[in-house]
Design a protein around this motif. Structure first.
Motif, PDB file in Angstrom:
ATOM      1  N   PRO A 334       9.621  -5.828  -6.248  1.00 60.11           N
ATOM      2  CA  PRO A 334       8.551  -6.686  -6.774  1.00 60.11           C
ATOM      3  C   PRO A 334       7.299  -5.866  -7.078  1.00 60.11           C
ATOM      4  CG  PRO A 334       8.870  -7.059  -4.420  1.00 60.11           C
ATOM      5  CD  PRO A 334       9.919  -6.072  -4.842  1.00 60.11           C
ATOM      6  N   VAL A 335       6.404  -6.469  -7.860  1.00 56.83           N
ATOM      7  CA  VAL A 335       5.179  -5.765  -8.263  1.00 56.83           C
ATOM      8  C   VAL A 335       4.413  -5.269  -7.029  1.00 56.83           C
ATOM      9  CG1 VAL A 335       2.966  -6.015  -9.454  1.00 56.83           C
ATOM     10  CG2 VAL A 335       5.030  -7.012 -10.446  1.00 56.83           C
ATOM     11  N   ALA A 336       4.424  -6.068  -5.945  1.00 55.73           N
ATOM     12  CA  ALA A 336       3.697  -5.645  -4.738  1.00 55.73           C
ATOM     13  C   ALA A 336       4.250  -4.314  -4.217  1.00 55.73           C
ATOM     14  CB  ALA A 336       3.805  -6.729  -3.667  1.00 55.73           C
ATOM     15  N   ASP A 337       5.569  -4.128  -4.328  1.00 55.46           N
ATOM     16  CA  ASP A 337       6.178  -2.855  -3.882  1.00 55.46           C
ATOM     17  C   ASP A 337       5.776  -1.708  -4.798  1.00 55.46           C
ATOM     18  OD1 ASP A 337       7.410  -4.102  -1.842  1.00 55.46           O
ATOM     19  OD2 ASP A 337       9.482  -3.715  -2.514  1.00 55.46           O
ATOM     20  N   LEU A 338       5.752  -2.017  -6.110  1.00 55.88           N
ATOM     21  CA  LEU A 338       5.359  -0.967  -7.055  1.00 55.88           C
ATOM     22  C   LEU A 338       3.911  -0.545  -6.786  1.00 55.88           C
ATOM     23  CD1 LEU A 338       6.903  -2.267 -10.414  1.00 55.88           C
ATOM     24  CD2 LEU A 338       7.906  -0.769  -8.684  1.00 55.88           C
ATOM     25  N   ALA A 339       3.067  -1.532  -6.479  1.00 54.75           N
ATOM     26  CA  ALA A 339       1.664  -1.210  -6.178  1.00 54.75           C
ATOM     27  C   ALA A 339       1.588  -0.324  -4.938  1.00 54.75           C
ATOM     28  CB  ALA A 339       0.865  -2.500  -5.975  1.00 54.75           C
ATOM     29  N   ARG A 340       2.378  -0.653  -3.925  1.00 58.82           N
ATOM     30  CA  ARG A 340       2.386   0.184  -2.712  1.00 58.82           C
ATOM     31  C   ARG A 340       2.849   1.598  -3.031  1.00 58.82           C
ATOM     32  NH1 ARG A 340       2.970  -4.321   0.414  1.00 58.82           N
ATOM     33  NH2 ARG A 340       5.133  -4.709  -0.195  1.00 58.82           N
ATOM     34  N   THR A 341       3.888   1.694  -3.883  1.00 59.86           N
ATOM     35  CA  THR A 341       4.379   3.017  -4.282  1.00 59.86           C
ATOM     36  C   THR A 341       3.268   3.808  -4.965  1.00 59.86           C
ATOM     37  OG1 THR A 341       6.574   2.099  -4.581  1.00 59.86           O
ATOM     38  CG2 THR A 341       6.145   4.196  -5.675  1.00 59.86           C
ATOM     39  N   ALA A 342       2.470   3.099  -5.770  1.00 58.05           N
ATOM     40  CA  ALA A 342       1.374   3.756  -6.493  1.00 58.05           C
ATOM     41  C   ALA A 342       0.147   3.959  -5.606  1.00 58.05           C
ATOM     42  CB  ALA A 342       0.992   2.926  -7.718  1.00 58.05           C
ATOM     43  N   LEU A 343       0.234   3.538  -4.342  1.00 58.18           N
ATOM     44  CA  LEU A 343      -0.891   3.609  -3.399  1.00 58.18           C
ATOM     45  C   LEU A 343      -2.112   2.855  -3.941  1.00 58.18           C
ATOM     46  CD1 LEU A 343      -0.456   7.339  -2.295  1.00 58.18           C
ATOM     47  CD2 LEU A 343      -0.025   5.309  -0.879  1.00 58.18           C
ATOM     48  N   MET A 344      -1.831   1.682  -4.494  1.00 55.16           N
ATOM     49  CA  MET A 344      -2.899   0.857  -5.052  1.00 55.16           C
ATOM     50  C   MET A 344      -2.785  -0.562  -4.508  1.00 55.16           C
ATOM     51  SD  MET A 344      -2.550   2.118  -8.993  1.00 55.16           S
ATOM     52  CE  MET A 344      -4.029   1.431  -9.698  1.00 55.16           C
ATOM     53  N   SER A 348      -5.420  -4.008  -8.570  1.00 52.51           N
ATOM     54  CA  SER A 348      -5.800  -2.906  -9.454  1.00 52.51           C
ATOM     55  C   SER A 348      -4.567  -2.302 -10.119  1.00 52.51           C
ATOM     56  CB  SER A 348      -6.689  -1.863  -8.770  1.00 52.51           C
ATOM     57  OG  SER A 348      -6.032  -1.225  -7.763  1.00 52.51           O
ATOM     58  N   PHE A 349      -3.423  -2.367  -9.456  1.00 52.92           N
ATOM     59  CA  PHE A 349      -2.194  -1.922 -10.121  1.00 52.92           C
ATOM     60  C   PHE A 349      -1.932  -2.745 -11.380  1.00 52.92           C
ATOM     61  CE2 PHE A 349       2.455  -2.141 -10.677  1.00 52.92           C
ATOM     62  CZ  PHE A 349       2.714  -0.799 -10.869  1.00 52.92           C
ATOM     63  N   ARG A 350      -2.094  -4.043 -11.254  1.00 58.21           N
ATOM     64  CA  ARG A 350      -1.874  -4.922 -12.420  1.00 58.21           C
ATOM     65  C   ARG A 350      -2.894  -4.647 -13.518  1.00 58.21           C
ATOM     66  NH1 ARG A 350       1.561  -9.204 -12.038  1.00 58.21           N
ATOM     67  NH2 ARG A 350       2.419  -9.656  -9.982  1.00 58.21           N
ATOM     68  N   ARG A 351      -4.087  -4.224 -13.118  1.00 59.67           N
ATOM     69  CA  ARG A 351      -5.125  -3.966 -14.112  1.00 59.67           C
ATOM     70  C   ARG A 351      -4.818  -2.711 -14.926  1.00 59.67           C
ATOM     71  NH1 ARG A 351      -9.797  -3.036 -10.909  1.00 59.67           N
ATOM     72  NH2 ARG A 351      -9.144  -4.996  -9.987  1.00 59.67           N
TER      73      ARG A 351
END
Ligand SMILES: [Zn+2]
Length: 368
Positions: A334-344, A348-351
């Motif tokens: 999920p997007v939340a996991d991708l954000a964690r991977t990006a350390l964001m 702000s990841f979605r932005r």
């Protein structure tokens, strides 16, 4: 604010002092500003950044919340600083960039590189087809551009889609708002066999400006190891030669006069270069004199074309990152996991990242 729930173990580790400084600089904040936003003492920030105290627990959480980042970013042990400043290059509109905004752009570049590397890891093993110029050779930008055109597999003539050609050659292009119109792009290519060139380009540039900027940045990562005096001119020469090799564009510019703006406007979409860049090209190739060049500049000013030219060239949009994000989503992350991977944080990841929706369109937040 949308902060992922921190693993309690993270709050027992302490912030990396250099990462903390970098994340603060990426916001463009002073230590005092951060302290006030996080509601901690200024000495807490200054001592933490100087390695004189450990920032952990609730203070770490408060500072991370203020910076809109997960505590995991602040405790990240600065591999991002293995990327030293000498491999960062800027394409900027000279003189408008203050020291503080230069530090901000560099910090944004370091942090973006960290996020992009983490997101691509395991999903993007591509050999980089372009090569750095050997260290001791003073580069001739025209020759280097001809060599790079060969490595990119470009046919003679205009480059129809520069971004696609670069991505095919393993160069990663990331389009995001850089938070300043004084800066068009920043690039890096750290040494190491698994490293790739990353060109971070300000979103919202016109297509012709974007293409020239990307070509300019490619010139830096291929030709320049350590920033120096002549490099802006060399990167510009490289960009012009990559987009319009001397002998290929020369016939189109031969005999040009200041009465022929229409001819330039017709060439603009063919070569994907601005009228201003075509006039410079004509001067650099000796097809117009310095006097004619000055006349062109006066005419461009009186027409108002220095700020806005006729004929829009569509911007080119990179797909590498978007495709990797799509594959990760399809693999059930999920997007939340991708954000964690990006350390964001997720917000702000979605932005900043091009998150594909189910139908393949982009969410629209990336165009600021
Ligand atoms: Zn430059």
């Amino acid at each position: 604010m949308n902060v992922p729930s921190a693993d309690p173990a993270v709050l027992t580790s302490s912030a990396d002092r250099r990462t903390l400084c970098l994340v603060r600089e990426a916001k463009g904040w002073t230590q005092r500003e951060l302290a006030s936003r996080a509601n901690v003492n200024q000495s807490t920030i200054s001592k933490s950044e100087n390695g004189l105290m450990e920032l952990k627990g609730q203070a770490l959480r408060a500072v991370a919340d203020a910076l809109d980042c997960p505590p995991q970013l602040l405790t990240h042990p600065a591999p991002l600083l293995g990327l030293d400043v000498s491999c960062l290059h800027h394409r900027r509109r000279s003189s408008r960039l203050t020291v503080a905004s230069k530090n901000k752009i560099e910090a944004v570049a370091h942090l973006s590189r960290l996020s992009v590397e983490n997101l691509l890891s395991g999903y993007h093993e591509q050999t980089v087809a372009v090569e750095r110029v050997a260290e001791l050779d003073p580069p001739d930008p025209v020759d280097v551009a001809a060599d790079v055109r060969g490595r990119l597999g470009l046919a003679p003539g205009p480059v129809p889609n520069l971004v696609a050609a670069l991505e095919h050659a393993g160069v990663v292009v990331f389009e995001r708002p850089l938070g300043s119109s004084a800066q068009d792009a920043v690039s890096s290519w750290p040494h190491g066999s698994d490293q790739f060139p990353l060109l971070i380009v300000n979103s919202g540039l016109s297509g012709d400006r974007q293409r020239f900027t990307i070509a300019h940045e490619l010139g830096h990562v291929v030709m320049h190891r350590i920033p120096g005096e002549d490099q802006e001119a060399q990167a510009d020469q490289f960009a012009a030669s990559l987009l319009a090799p001397p002998e290929q564009i020369r016939p189109a510019l031969t005999g040009l006069t200041t009465a022929q703006f229409r001819r330039l406007v017709e060439l603009k979409p063919v070569w994907g270069m601005s009228v201003a860049a075509l006039v410079r090209r004509a001067r650099d190739l000796g097809e117009i004199s310095d006097r004619q060049y000055r006349e062109f500049q006066l005419r461009l000013t009186s027409l108002g074309w220095k700020t806005s030219e006729p004929i829009d060239i569509p911007a080119e949009h990179p797909t590498t990152l978007r495709n990797v994000l799509a594959r990760r989503l399809a693999a059930g992350q999920p997007v939340a996991d991708l954000a964690r991977t990006a350390l964001m944080t997720e917000s702000s990841f979605r932005r900043y990242f091009p998150i594909p929706t189910r139908c393949g369109a982009l969410t629209a937040e990336n165009g600021a």
